[in-house]
Design an enzyme around this catalytic site. Structure first.
Site, PDB file in Angstrom:
ATOM      1  CB  CYS A 116      24.761  -5.644 -15.267  1.00  0.00           C
ATOM      2  SG  CYS A 116      25.607  -7.101 -14.683  1.00  0.00           S
ATOM      3  CG  HIS A 256      27.415  -2.505 -15.329  1.00  0.00           C
ATOM      4  ND1 HIS A 256      27.068  -2.748 -14.025  1.00  0.00           N
ATOM      5  CD2 HIS A 256      27.880  -3.683 -15.822  1.00  0.00           C
ATOM      6  CE1 HIS A 256      27.308  -4.006 -13.739  1.00  0.00           C
ATOM      7  NE2 HIS A 256      27.814  -4.603 -14.812  1.00  0.00           N
ATOM      8  CG  ASN A 286      29.513  -6.451 -12.145  1.00  0.00           C
ATOM      9  OD1 ASN A 286      28.409  -6.010 -11.860  1.00  0.00           O
ATOM     10  ND2 ASN A 286      29.783  -7.010 -13.314  1.00  0.00           N
TER      11      ASN A 286
HETATM   12  O1  UT7 Z   1      28.309  -7.302 -15.736  1.00  0.00           O
HETATM   13  C1  UT7 Z   1      28.909  -8.019 -16.744  1.00  0.00           C
HETATM   14  C2  UT7 Z   1      29.871  -8.935 -16.114  1.00  0.00           C
HETATM   15  N1  UT7 Z   1      31.069  -9.240 -16.737  1.00  0.00           N
HETATM   16  C3  UT7 Z   1      32.079  -8.424 -17.081  1.00  0.00           C
HETATM   17  O2  UT7 Z   1      31.981  -7.247 -17.150  1.00  0.00           O
HETATM   18  C4  UT7 Z   1      33.361  -9.095 -17.380  1.00  0.00           C
HETATM   19  C5  UT7 Z   1      34.041  -8.565 -18.595  1.00  0.00           C
HETATM   20  N2  UT7 Z   1      35.362  -9.140 -18.707  1.00  0.00           N
HETATM   21  C6  UT7 Z   1      36.375  -8.765 -17.919  1.00  0.00           C
HETATM   22  O3  UT7 Z   1      36.236  -7.881 -17.093  1.00  0.00           O
HETATM   23  C7  UT7 Z   1      37.729  -9.404 -18.145  1.00  0.00           C
HETATM   24  O4  UT7 Z   1      37.668 -10.203 -19.297  1.00  0.00           O
HETATM   25  C8  UT7 Z   1      38.161 -10.275 -16.935  1.00  0.00           C
HETATM   26  C9  UT7 Z   1      38.510  -9.388 -15.765  1.00  0.00           C
HETATM   27  C10 UT7 Z   1      37.058 -11.242 -16.535  1.00  0.00           C
HETATM   28  C11 UT7 Z   1      39.401 -11.071 -17.303  1.00  0.00           C
HETATM   29  O5  UT7 Z   1      40.445 -10.203 -17.734  1.00  0.00           O
HETATM   30  P1  UT7 Z   1      41.275 -10.563 -19.047  1.00  0.00           P
HETATM   31  O6  UT7 Z   1      42.332  -9.550 -19.169  1.00  0.00           O
HETATM   32  O7  UT7 Z   1      40.275 -10.696 -20.156  1.00  0.00           O
HETATM   33  O8  UT7 Z   1      41.933 -11.927 -18.642  1.00  0.00           O
HETATM   34  P2  UT7 Z   1      41.800 -13.333 -19.363  1.00  0.00           P
HETATM   35  O9  UT7 Z   1      40.430 -13.914 -19.162  1.00  0.00           O
HETATM   36  O10 UT7 Z   1      42.303 -13.177 -20.753  1.00  0.00           O
HETATM   37  O11 UT7 Z   1      42.828 -14.186 -18.521  1.00  0.00           O
HETATM   38  C12 UT7 Z   1      44.226 -13.894 -18.528  1.00  0.00           C
HETATM   39  C13 UT7 Z   1      44.928 -14.852 -17.589  1.00  0.00           C
HETATM   40  C14 UT7 Z   1      44.525 -16.312 -17.778  1.00  0.00           C
HETATM   41  O12 UT7 Z   1      45.674 -17.099 -17.620  1.00  0.00           O
HETATM   42  P3  UT7 Z   1      46.467 -17.669 -18.917  1.00  0.00           P
HETATM   43  O13 UT7 Z   1      45.447 -18.495 -19.657  1.00  0.00           O
HETATM   44  O14 UT7 Z   1      46.904 -16.453 -19.673  1.00  0.00           O
HETATM   45  O15 UT7 Z   1      47.560 -18.455 -18.297  1.00  0.00           O
HETATM   46  C15 UT7 Z   1      43.591 -16.590 -16.638  1.00  0.00           C
HETATM   47  O16 UT7 Z   1      43.583 -17.947 -16.238  1.00  0.00           O
HETATM   48  O17 UT7 Z   1      44.596 -14.539 -16.226  1.00  0.00           O
HETATM   49  C16 UT7 Z   1      44.181 -15.738 -15.554  1.00  0.00           C
HETATM   50  N3  UT7 Z   1      43.205 -15.359 -14.540  1.00  0.00           N
HETATM   51  C17 UT7 Z   1      43.545 -15.027 -13.279  1.00  0.00           C
HETATM   52  N4  UT7 Z   1      44.741 -14.969 -12.652  1.00  0.00           N
HETATM   53  C18 UT7 Z   1      44.750 -14.587 -11.365  1.00  0.00           C
HETATM   54  C19 UT7 Z   1      41.864 -15.240 -14.670  1.00  0.00           C
HETATM   55  N5  UT7 Z   1      41.310 -14.840 -13.504  1.00  0.00           N
HETATM   56  C20 UT7 Z   1      42.340 -14.706 -12.626  1.00  0.00           C
HETATM   57  C21 UT7 Z   1      42.413 -14.312 -11.266  1.00  0.00           C
HETATM   58  N6  UT7 Z   1      43.628 -14.269 -10.697  1.00  0.00           N
HETATM   59  N7  UT7 Z   1      41.327 -13.970 -10.554  1.00  0.00           N
END
Ligand code: UT7
Length: 329
Positions: A116, A256, A286
């Site tokens: 990115c 970004h 993204n």
């Molecule tokens: O260019 C670089 C690319 N990457 C990034 O910029 C990503 C950076 N990270 C992020 O943007 C965030 O970490 C995410 C958006 C990927 C995730 O958000 P989060 O608040 O960190 O969520 P999490 O990974 O802590 O997940 C929370 C919950 C989980 O469930 P449990 O374990 O709490 O039961 C996930 O399984 O949300 C669940 N989850 C979803 N639920 C519905 C993860 N993805 C999804 C989804 N829909 N798409």
């Protein structure tokens, strides 16, 4: 620190495929919801390329607009750099394919892979090559067909990304926003934070790697989130220090476009009002290397940036890589 003859952006262009998929539509494909995606990321929709459209096709559309906007003749371009992690194929470089599609001269072409951060890395590299005097006009492109490497069964990643391309024609001769400084860095200590493990020399493609879904993007979202905020803050501060400037002198930040919460955290850490940040991730998600040029192009078309104002472009990505660029519009 400001170069005697700064590189200028003579023109820009961008392209997003017309097929836009909103969160509700996506939730019919994977176990997710509009509410989750919207509140955790700020993304409302993303555009997905057709099956027969490759990254060079997206790059072509953005480049045609950029060349027209720059008002240069194609034969004046003597360098092509395409930043991408989704090349049409492993080799030859997408930049070579793009050169041919555009009917450019037999000029130097290569791809640059910094995920990115790729477009900003490519601007830094182009600036150095132009400064050498051996090149005079570069086409710098960030283009991605992220949909081609997404695991559409992995809800933690597939909802985040979209396809797009953004392009800039840059030169030390002519008129346009000036690139005043660059700050690139990387930390390669943990590639598994964000990677596509299969298909390279470490793990060549086999039926087993395909079955194990190793040819798709994999990410530790939480760790990337924390690193993103930290490294972008540091890149911006180091860039400003180099130029004896402070955030009060910066009118716009074009980050970004990964996650609205990352942008909000960055704004807080830099103690900058969120209004100074340009965001379009709600529409496109993204788009990796295309994200920053797409945002600049949209912002300038919406007349958000006034001549003479100062902007910081800042990105992070797999690697981990990061990059910040100082620009005077
Ligand atoms: O260019 C670089 C690319 N990457 C990034 O910029 C990503 C950076 N990270 C992020 O943007 C965030 O970490 C995410 C958006 C990927 C995730 O958000 P989060 O608040 O960190 O969520 P999490 O990974 O802590 O997940 C929370 C919950 C989980 O469930 P449990 O374990 O709490 O039961 C996930 O399984 O949300 C669940 N989850 C979803 N639920 C519905 C993860 N993805 C999804 C989804 N829909 N798409």
């Amino acid at each position: 620190m400001i170069p005697l003859i700064p590189t200028r952006i003579l023109g820009m262009g961008s392209f997003v495929p017309p097929n836009c998929v909103d969160n509700t539509e996506l939730s019919k494909r994977v176990d997710t919801s509009d509410e989750w995606i919207r509140t955790r990321t700020g993304i409302l929709e993303r555009c997905i390329a057709e099956d027969d459209q490759a990254t060079s096709d997206l790059a072509f559309e953005a480049s045609v607009s950029a060349i027209r906007d720059a008002d240069v003749r194609p034969e004046e371009i003597d360098l092509v750099i395409v930043a991408t992690i989704t090349p049409d194929m492993a080799f030859p470089a997408t930049a070579c394919l793009l050169q041919h599609k555009l009917g450019l001269g037999k000029v130097a072409c290569f791809d640059l892979e910094a995920a990115c951060s790729g477009f900003l890395y490519a601007l830094d590299v182009a600036d150095g090559m132009l400064a050498s005097g051996r090149y005079s006009c570069a086409l710098v492109v960030g283009a991605e067909k992220m949909s081609s490497i997404l695991d559409w069964e992995d809800r933690t990643t597939c909802v985040l990304f979209g396809d797009a391309a953004g392009a800039a024609v840059v030169s030390k001769k002519g008129k346009g926003p000036e690139l005043l400084g660059f700050q690139c860095g990387a930390d390669g200590s943990d590639p598994s934070l964000l990677h596509k493990p299969g298909g390279g020399s470490r793990m060549p493609a086999t039926s087993e790697t395909i079955l194990k879904r190793e040819h798709f993007l994999k990410m530790n979202g939480r760790e990337i989130f924390k690193s993103a905020v930290r490294v972008m803050e540091r890149a911006v501060r180091e860039l400003l220090d180099k130029h004896s400037m402070n955030m009060k002198e910066v009118d716009h930040v074009i980050p970004h476009q990964a996650n609205a919460r990352i942008v909000e955290s960055l704004a807080q850490r830099l103690e900058v009002p969120i209004e100074k940040f340009f965001c379009n991730l709600d529409k496109y998600g993204n788009t990796s290397a295309a994200s920053v040029p797409l945002a600049i192009d949209q912002g300038r078309k919406e007349k958000k940036f006034t001549t003479g104002e100062v902007g910081i472009l800042v990105a992070f990505g797999a690697g981990l890589t990061w990059s910040a660029t100082l620009v005077r519009f």
